[in-house]
Design a protein around this motif. Structure first.
Motif, mmCIF file in Angstrom:
data_model
loop_
_atom_site.group_PDB
_atom_site.id
_atom_site.type_symbol
_atom_site.label_atom_id
_atom_site.label_comp_id
_atom_site.label_asym_id
_atom_site.label_seq_id
_atom_site.Cartn_x
_atom_site.Cartn_y
_atom_site.Cartn_z
ATOM 1 N N UNK A 123 0.844 -1.190 0.000
ATOM 2 C CA UNK A 123 0.000 0.000 0.000
ATOM 3 C C UNK A 123 0.883 1.244 0.000
ATOM 4 N N UNK A 124 0.618 2.148 -0.939
ATOM 5 C CA UNK A 124 1.412 3.366 -1.081
ATOM 6 C C UNK A 124 0.480 4.567 -1.180
ATOM 7 N N UNK A 144 -4.858 5.762 -2.072
ATOM 8 C CA UNK A 144 -3.892 4.710 -1.769
ATOM 9 C C UNK A 144 -3.795 3.751 -2.950
ATOM 10 N N UNK A 145 -2.582 3.496 -3.437
ATOM 11 C CA UNK A 145 -2.364 2.468 -4.453
ATOM 12 C C UNK A 145 -2.255 1.143 -3.724
ATOM 13 N N UNK A 204 -1.657 11.590 10.190
ATOM 14 C CA UNK A 204 -0.450 12.414 10.268
ATOM 15 C C UNK A 204 0.737 11.669 9.670
ATOM 16 N N UNK A 205 1.651 12.427 9.121
ATOM 17 C CA UNK A 205 2.878 11.857 8.595
ATOM 18 C C UNK A 205 2.728 11.153 7.265
ATOM 19 N N UNK A 206 1.609 11.341 6.575
ATOM 20 C CA UNK A 206 1.386 10.684 5.286
ATOM 21 C C UNK A 206 1.818 11.623 4.167
ATOM 22 N N UNK A 207 2.741 11.168 3.331
ATOM 23 C CA UNK A 207 3.213 11.931 2.184
ATOM 24 C C UNK A 207 3.091 11.072 0.926
ATOM 25 N N UNK A 239 5.078 4.280 1.796
ATOM 26 C CA UNK A 239 4.362 3.055 2.149
ATOM 27 C C UNK A 239 3.506 3.326 3.381
ATOM 28 N N UNK A 240 2.281 2.821 3.367
ATOM 29 C CA UNK A 240 1.361 3.030 4.481
ATOM 30 C C UNK A 240 0.758 1.704 4.915
ATOM 31 N N UNK A 241 0.215 1.702 6.110
ATOM 32 C CA UNK A 241 -0.576 0.587 6.618
ATOM 33 C C UNK A 241 -1.989 1.099 6.828
#
Length: 114
Positions: free
Chosen positions: A12-13, A43-44, A63-66, A70-72
């Motif tokens: 996930x990106x 989100x990809x 917060x902190x998402x750019x 990569x994200x969860x």
């Protein structure tokens, strides 16, 4: 009907920074039942040789998402919808955060192994 989505085998990106959800007619920010503002994160979601960009709504500002990070996504659910001749699927999550940060056991496991 809300369908849970297992993201454990996906990459996930974040494709964009979180954006506030606004009411289409009033242009005012929307909130959930608890009064927390709603945000959308593009989100990809990639799995094997397939991928799709999902617009995921979450209560409270992530917060902190750019973009490109990569994200969860915790507690992701898909909800089919229909309105007249139009239909689709909307996505909602309990939380979105940078991968390996808040609540991420993968980061703790990686630190313990090194």
């Amino acid at each position: 009907m809300r369908l849970p989505v297992d993201t454990s085998a996906m990459t996930l990106v974040a494709m964009a920074a979180p954006e506030p959800v606004v009411d289409f007619t009033t242009r005012q920010p929307k909130a959930d039942a608890n009064g927390l503002p709603l945000y959308t994160v593009q989100v990809a979601a990639m799995f094997a040789d397939q991928g799709e960009v999902l617009a995921v709504k979450v209560a409270g500002q992530p917060t902190g998402i750019n973009p490109g990070m990569a994200v969860e996504v915790a507690g992701l659910v898909a909800q089919p919808w229909a309105l007249g001749e139009r239909s689709g699927v909307s996505y909602r999550a309990a939380a979105i955060h940078p991968a390996g940060v808040k609540g991420g056991e993968r980061a703790a496991t990686a630190r313990a192994a090194s």
